[in-house]
Design a protein around this motif. Structure first.
Motif, short mmCIF file in Angstrom:
data_model
loop_
_atom_site.label_atom_id
_atom_site.label_comp_id
_atom_site.label_asym_id
_atom_site.label_seq_id
_atom_site.Cartn_x
_atom_site.Cartn_y
_atom_site.Cartn_z
N LYS A 1 5.63 -2.01 -1.50
CA LYS A 1 5.86 -3.21 -1.06
C LYS A 1 4.75 -3.90 -0.21
CE LYS A 1 9.42 -2.12 1.24
NZ LYS A 1 9.47 -0.65 1.42
N ASP A 2 3.91 -3.17 0.40
CA ASP A 2 2.72 -3.58 1.35
C ASP A 2 1.43 -2.97 0.97
OD1 ASP A 2 1.30 -4.75 3.37
OD2 ASP A 2 2.86 -4.34 4.87
N LYS A 3 0.81 -3.49 0.12
CA LYS A 3 -0.49 -2.85 -0.32
C LYS A 3 -1.61 -3.41 0.43
CE LYS A 3 1.55 -2.60 -4.86
NZ LYS A 3 1.78 -3.08 -6.18
N ARG A 4 -1.55 -3.94 1.77
CA ARG A 4 -2.70 -4.37 2.46
C ARG A 4 -3.07 -3.13 3.12
NH1 ARG A 4 -0.04 -8.05 6.65
NH2 ARG A 4 1.71 -6.28 6.35
N PHE A 5 -2.36 -2.12 3.27
CA PHE A 5 -3.06 -0.98 3.80
C PHE A 5 -3.77 -0.04 2.95
CE2 PHE A 5 0.55 -2.48 6.44
CZ PHE A 5 -0.05 -2.84 7.73
N ARG A 6 -4.45 0.88 3.34
CA ARG A 6 -5.18 1.61 2.50
C ARG A 6 -4.09 2.85 2.46
NH1 ARG A 6 -11.23 3.00 3.83
NH2 ARG A 6 -12.06 0.88 4.08
N PRO A 7 -4.17 3.62 1.14
CA PRO A 7 -3.14 4.60 0.90
C PRO A 7 -3.55 5.81 1.59
CG PRO A 7 -4.56 4.14 -0.94
CD PRO A 7 -4.89 3.23 -0.10
N LEU A 8 -2.69 6.65 1.90
CA LEU A 8 -2.72 7.85 2.54
C LEU A 8 -3.56 8.66 1.44
CD1 LEU A 8 -2.17 9.99 4.85
CD2 LEU A 8 0.14 10.56 3.60
N VAL A 9 -4.44 9.61 1.71
CA VAL A 9 -5.10 10.49 0.75
C VAL A 9 -5.19 11.85 1.12
CG1 VAL A 9 -7.19 10.84 -0.59
CG2 VAL A 9 -6.53 8.46 0.29
N VAL A 10 -4.72 12.71 0.32
CA VAL A 10 -4.31 14.03 0.72
C VAL A 10 -4.91 15.00 -0.73
CG1 VAL A 10 -2.39 13.79 1.99
CG2 VAL A 10 -2.20 14.07 -0.37
#
Length: 66
Positions: free
Chosen positions: A38-47
Motif C-alpha cells: 500500500k505504501d511503496k515510497r519506502f525502500r523494501p526490507l532486504v534479507v
C-alpha cells in the motif's frame, strides 16, 4: 518497460482481502525483498535467502490466530 533485473513482486497469501495488511515479496537468488504493497515510497526490507527461509519456517510453525 521492465528489465530482467527488476524484482518480480507477489502478494502474500496471508494478506488481508480488504486491502489491509498487504505484504509483497520479491525473491531473488541473492536477496529477498519485503514491502508494504500500500505504501511503496519506502525502500523494501532486504534479507538473505537463508534468513527468509528461517523466518518462514518459524512463521509456518506458529499460530497466526494468537
Amino acid at each position: 518497460m521492465s528489465t530482467i533485473d527488476e524484482p518480480h513482486w507477489f502478494k502474500s497469501s496471508y494478506s488481508g482481502s480488504e486491502g489491509d495488511n498487504c505484504v509483497e515479496v520479491a525473491v531473488r537468488p541473492e536477496a529477498v525483498r519485503i514491502r508494504d504493497s500500500k505504501d511503496k515510497r519506502f525502500r523494501p526490507l532486504v534479507v538473505t535467502p537463508t534468513a527468509w527461509a528461517a523466518f518462514t519456517a518459524l512463521a509456518a510453525g506458529s499460530s497466526l490466530d494468537g
